[in-house]
Design an enzyme around this catalytic site. Sequence first.
Site, PDB file in Angstrom:
ATOM      1  N   TRP A   8      23.077  14.301   0.944  1.00  0.00           N
ATOM      2  CA  TRP A   8      24.173  14.708   0.888  1.00  0.00           C
ATOM      3  C   TRP A   8      24.427  14.359  -0.645  1.00  0.00           C
ATOM      4  CZ3 TRP A   8      28.738  13.902   4.946  1.00  0.00           C
ATOM      5  CH2 TRP A   8      28.472  15.054   5.933  1.00  0.00           C
ATOM      6  N   LYS A   9      24.049  14.122  -1.065  1.00  0.00           N
ATOM      7  CA  LYS A   9      24.499  13.603  -2.194  1.00  0.00           C
ATOM      8  C   LYS A   9      26.247  13.213  -3.249  1.00  0.00           C
ATOM      9  CE  LYS A   9      20.345  16.092  -3.903  1.00  0.00           C
ATOM     10  NZ  LYS A   9      19.669  16.319  -4.645  1.00  0.00           N
ATOM     11  N   HIS A  91      15.694   7.935  -5.384  1.00  0.00           N
ATOM     12  CA  HIS A  91      15.093   9.142  -5.630  1.00  0.00           C
ATOM     13  C   HIS A  91      15.268   9.233  -7.318  1.00  0.00           C
ATOM     14  CE1 HIS A  91      16.834  13.469  -6.278  1.00  0.00           C
ATOM     15  NE2 HIS A  91      16.744  13.562  -4.430  1.00  0.00           N
ATOM     16  N   GLU A 164       8.659  14.493  -3.135  1.00  0.00           N
ATOM     17  CA  GLU A 164       9.376  14.879  -3.348  1.00  0.00           C
ATOM     18  C   GLU A 164       9.439  15.365  -5.218  1.00  0.00           C
ATOM     19  OE1 GLU A 164      13.667  15.411  -1.627  1.00  0.00           O
ATOM     20  OE2 GLU A 164      13.604  13.679  -3.398  1.00  0.00           O
ATOM     21  N   SER A 212      14.110  22.278  -2.592  1.00  0.00           N
ATOM     22  CA  SER A 212      14.164  23.672  -2.064  1.00  0.00           C
ATOM     23  C   SER A 212      13.540  23.431  -0.733  1.00  0.00           C
ATOM     24  CB  SER A 212      13.351  23.892  -3.835  1.00  0.00           C
ATOM     25  OG  SER A 212      14.401  24.018  -4.665  1.00  0.00           O
ATOM     26  N   GLY A 233      18.312  18.355   0.659  1.00  0.00           N
ATOM     27  CA  GLY A 233      19.999  18.354  -0.776  1.00  0.00           C
ATOM     28  C   GLY A 233      20.850  19.587  -0.008  1.00  0.00           C
ATOM     29  N   GLY A 234      20.548  20.333  -0.789  1.00  0.00           N
ATOM     30  CA  GLY A 234      21.322  21.641  -1.448  1.00  0.00           C
ATOM     31  C   GLY A 234      21.640  22.190   0.785  1.00  0.00           C
TER      32      GLY A 234
HETATM   33  P1  PGA Z   1      17.123  20.022  -2.614  1.00  0.00           P
HETATM   34  O1  PGA Z   1      17.154  18.395  -3.464  1.00  0.00           O
HETATM   35  O2  PGA Z   1      16.939  20.103  -1.136  1.00  0.00           O
HETATM   36  O3  PGA Z   1      18.783  20.658  -3.269  1.00  0.00           O
HETATM   37  O4  PGA Z   1      15.761  20.439  -3.101  1.00  0.00           O
HETATM   38  C1  PGA Z   1      16.411  17.485  -2.222  1.00  0.00           C
HETATM   39  C2  PGA Z   1      16.724  16.008  -2.843  1.00  0.00           C
HETATM   40  O5  PGA Z   1      17.144  15.830  -3.798  1.00  0.00           O
HETATM   41  O6  PGA Z   1      16.782  15.407  -1.567  1.00  0.00           O
END
Ligand code: PGA
Length: 250
Positions: A8-9, A91, A164, A212, A233-234
């Site tokens: 979720w950051k 990360h 990543e 992504s 993430g998103g």
């Molecule tokens: P993202 O982020 O799915 O939004 O690209 C992945 C992450 O930063 O772990």
Amino acid sequence: MKLIVANWKMNPVSVDEAIELAKATDRENVVICPPFVFIEEVAKVVNKGKLGAQDLFWAPPTGGAAGGVVTGEVSAQELKNIGTEYVIIGHSERRQKLGETNQIVAKKFAAAIDKELIPILCVGETLEQKKSSEKEEVIKEEIISAFQNLKIKNWKLKIFIAYEPIWAISTNKNAKPDKPENTLETISFIKEILRDLDKNLSRFTHFLYGGSVNSKNAGEFLKYEEIEGALIGGASLIAEEFNKIVDIAS
Ligand code: PGA
């Protein structure tokens, strides 16, 4: 079973929204990694899934001889005590924006393993490194520095490595997902490095792809046995979208 990890950051901004999102995405084989401030509340509503943190600090919560007290940081023990089972380590946003070096990442990785938190170690190259053919060297250094001095007491513990590529992370300009074939190649490259370090390592090391991932492309990655899950993430912030990915994974 594939593992789908929600990173979720710094989202959401309120505890009520965090609880709502956690309830809506609490599924088997899911790990939810909220910001530190919400972990304890989120823990109360996560039943089918598991709880993760986005970072930790390696020193114990009290100084003593270890002398590790650092204002503002959170220890592995504290995370354990509130029910956290997984932790994201290294990360790329922390490496890039906060200057986390391979040495720092290695200490955090070791601290997670020492406290029997399941680490999700992130590795990956920038676009410049990819263009200048430094990708393999960068990843090799990230892996070697994390694993070389590792003392593993509990050989039942799982370790996840998330490949990543930094240019693929959705918050970066012109981000687009990696090609699954490239991810597969990178995973076998990492497996080779691990085999060279210690042939036992490959038995309990698992691989995720991140960058992504959404409900449209998740299947292209997850159809491969070698890609054992995704770090998201998103798309983890939109319950409907995230649940579609979990459906694909299962
Ligand atoms: P993202 O982020 O799915 O939004 O690209 C992945 C992450 O930063 O772990």
